[in-house]
Scaffold this active site. Sequence first.
Site, PDB file in Angstrom:
ATOM      1  N   ARG A 123       0.267   3.010   1.638  1.00 34.36           N
ATOM      2  CA  ARG A 123       1.035   1.917   2.238  1.00 34.36           C
ATOM      3  C   ARG A 123       2.223   2.499   3.004  1.00 34.36           C
ATOM      4  O   ARG A 123       3.356   2.483   2.549  1.00 34.36           O
ATOM      5  CB  ARG A 123       1.468   0.941   1.158  1.00 34.36           C
ATOM      6  CG  ARG A 123       0.266   0.220   0.542  1.00 34.36           C
ATOM      7  CD  ARG A 123       0.424  -1.288   0.640  1.00 34.36           C
ATOM      8  NE  ARG A 123      -0.842  -1.951   0.445  1.00 34.36           N
ATOM      9  CZ  ARG A 123      -0.960  -3.125  -0.174  1.00 34.36           C
ATOM     10  NH1 ARG A 123       0.095  -3.716  -0.685  1.00 34.36           N
ATOM     11  NH2 ARG A 123      -2.134  -3.708  -0.271  1.00 34.36           N
ATOM     12  N   GLN A 128      -0.825   0.781   8.412  1.00 40.94           N
ATOM     13  CA  GLN A 128      -0.922  -0.666   8.170  1.00 40.94           C
ATOM     14  C   GLN A 128      -2.172  -1.270   8.815  1.00 40.94           C
ATOM     15  O   GLN A 128      -2.825  -2.136   8.230  1.00 40.94           O
ATOM     16  CB  GLN A 128       0.326  -1.372   8.693  1.00 40.94           C
ATOM     17  CG  GLN A 128       1.553  -1.149   7.832  1.00 40.94           C
ATOM     18  CD  GLN A 128       2.783  -1.855   8.382  1.00 40.94           C
ATOM     19  OE1 GLN A 128       2.798  -2.294   9.535  1.00 40.94           O
ATOM     20  NE2 GLN A 128       3.819  -1.958   7.564  1.00 40.94           N
ATOM     21  N   ASP A 131      -5.434  -0.885   6.636  1.00 38.51           N
ATOM     22  CA  ASP A 131      -5.337  -1.310   5.243  1.00 38.51           C
ATOM     23  C   ASP A 131      -6.274  -2.488   4.955  1.00 38.51           C
ATOM     24  O   ASP A 131      -5.962  -3.638   5.258  1.00 38.51           O
ATOM     25  CB  ASP A 131      -3.885  -1.688   4.939  1.00 38.51           C
ATOM     26  CG  ASP A 131      -3.638  -1.975   3.469  1.00 38.51           C
ATOM     27  OD1 ASP A 131      -4.617  -2.049   2.697  1.00 38.51           O
ATOM     28  OD2 ASP A 131      -2.464  -2.118   3.092  1.00 38.51           O
ATOM     29  N   SER A 134      -4.852  -5.323   2.541  1.00 40.44           N
ATOM     30  CA  SER A 134      -3.974  -6.319   3.148  1.00 40.44           C
ATOM     31  C   SER A 134      -4.754  -7.323   3.977  1.00 40.44           C
ATOM     32  O   SER A 134      -4.548  -8.536   3.863  1.00 40.44           O
ATOM     33  CB  SER A 134      -2.915  -5.635   4.020  1.00 40.44           C
ATOM     34  OG  SER A 134      -1.993  -4.920   3.226  1.00 40.44           O
ATOM     35  N   TYR A 231       3.317  -1.829  -4.786  1.00 43.70           N
ATOM     36  CA  TYR A 231       2.597  -2.640  -5.765  1.00 43.70           C
ATOM     37  C   TYR A 231       3.508  -2.965  -6.946  1.00 43.70           C
ATOM     38  O   TYR A 231       4.512  -2.318  -7.186  1.00 43.70           O
ATOM     39  CB  TYR A 231       1.364  -1.892  -6.284  1.00 43.70           C
ATOM     40  CG  TYR A 231       0.299  -1.665  -5.254  1.00 43.70           C
ATOM     41  CD1 TYR A 231      -0.623  -2.662  -4.956  1.00 43.70           C
ATOM     42  CD2 TYR A 231       0.203  -0.460  -4.573  1.00 43.70           C
ATOM     43  CE1 TYR A 231      -1.608  -2.454  -4.014  1.00 43.70           C
ATOM     44  CE2 TYR A 231      -0.781  -0.248  -3.620  1.00 43.70           C
ATOM     45  CZ  TYR A 231      -1.689  -1.246  -3.350  1.00 43.70           C
ATOM     46  OH  TYR A 231      -2.672  -1.038  -2.421  1.00 43.70           O
TER      47      TYR A 231
END
Length: 375
Positions: A123, A128, A131, A134, A231
Amino acid sequence: MPLRLAVLKETADGEKRVAATPETIKKYLGLGAAVAVEAGAGEAASIFDQAFVDAGATVGDRVATLAGADIVLGVQGPDPAALTGAKTGAWIVAGLNPFGDRPRIDAYAAAGFEALAMEFMPRITRAQSMDILSSQSNLAGYKAVLDAASEYGRAFPMMMTAAGTVSAARLFVMGVGVAGLQAIATGRRLGAQVSATDVRSATKEQILSLGAKPIFVENVAGIEGEGSGGYAAEMSPEYQKAQADLVSSHIAKQDIVITTALIPGRPAPRLISDAQIATMRAGSVIVDLAVEQGGNVEGARLGEIVERHGVKIVGHRNVPSRLAADSSALFARNLFNFLSAFWDKDGGLPVLDAEIGDAVRLTQSGQVVNARLLS
């Protein structure tokens, strides 16, 4: 010979997604790669074989698709025994569930494949767009609210009519990651009164920014709940008791609860007990988005909708797959963004760097090499 990408039809029960779309296939071709797609791979996501052909891919059976493949793309990890024809050392790029399906990872190593787990993507800012957690969680949070609305026997928004007023539904979101934030936003758009909680104090401002009410444990010093990579971390017994007391008083007043809490590599934390469910009014709905990792809700069953104390508990499996067209489009872009970011134009293939490569690589040269699986 150009690098050959193989896109397989998913075989897991209920999996409707596909790992490439006509959009991303055109982009792979633009990089100089060749793409083969297994017949029927996109049908469940409303992408038919001709669309892949029109984009420039070849379409055939699994044997033809895998023949000479340098990289195999998947949504869920393909069966290692069903990868005959792929090159020794071929990359398997997919969501591989490394903690939940370790025997499969060992089998990839034994077969000589280099397995790259997209859910291990770090992360960091530059990753991004790669991912998958996500992108898929965003859709899962949205769908969870729609699933709740379909099971809830009342309206979401307040309605003022000549026959009287219908009160707005009260929606409580537990876990304010990507899925939780989207659930908050969707619930607000549908007109519900939304509240939310998380063990990470930094999410309070995010909840407020979406117009929801934050419900947080106060006066428990030194507990921020932030684990590695953004997280949630496991909480102390003191925090867990304070949170349980807070939730018990709040949940009894809610019509809909959506739980999203996960801790990587561990079973989902238990957030709602049977006793707490019993305090909710009949007709209420709970959607457990963590049911595949053991569930946040006592009594939730994977792939089922059950009723306890007059409350429906929704435990759909693979929620992103319930929006197969959009989830496939986002997943496919994640994979393309990953491979293209490391594409060596001179060599005609991707070359991973250490930061991201070491994070996602599970197997190499016949061995399991990922530190998270060796610790």
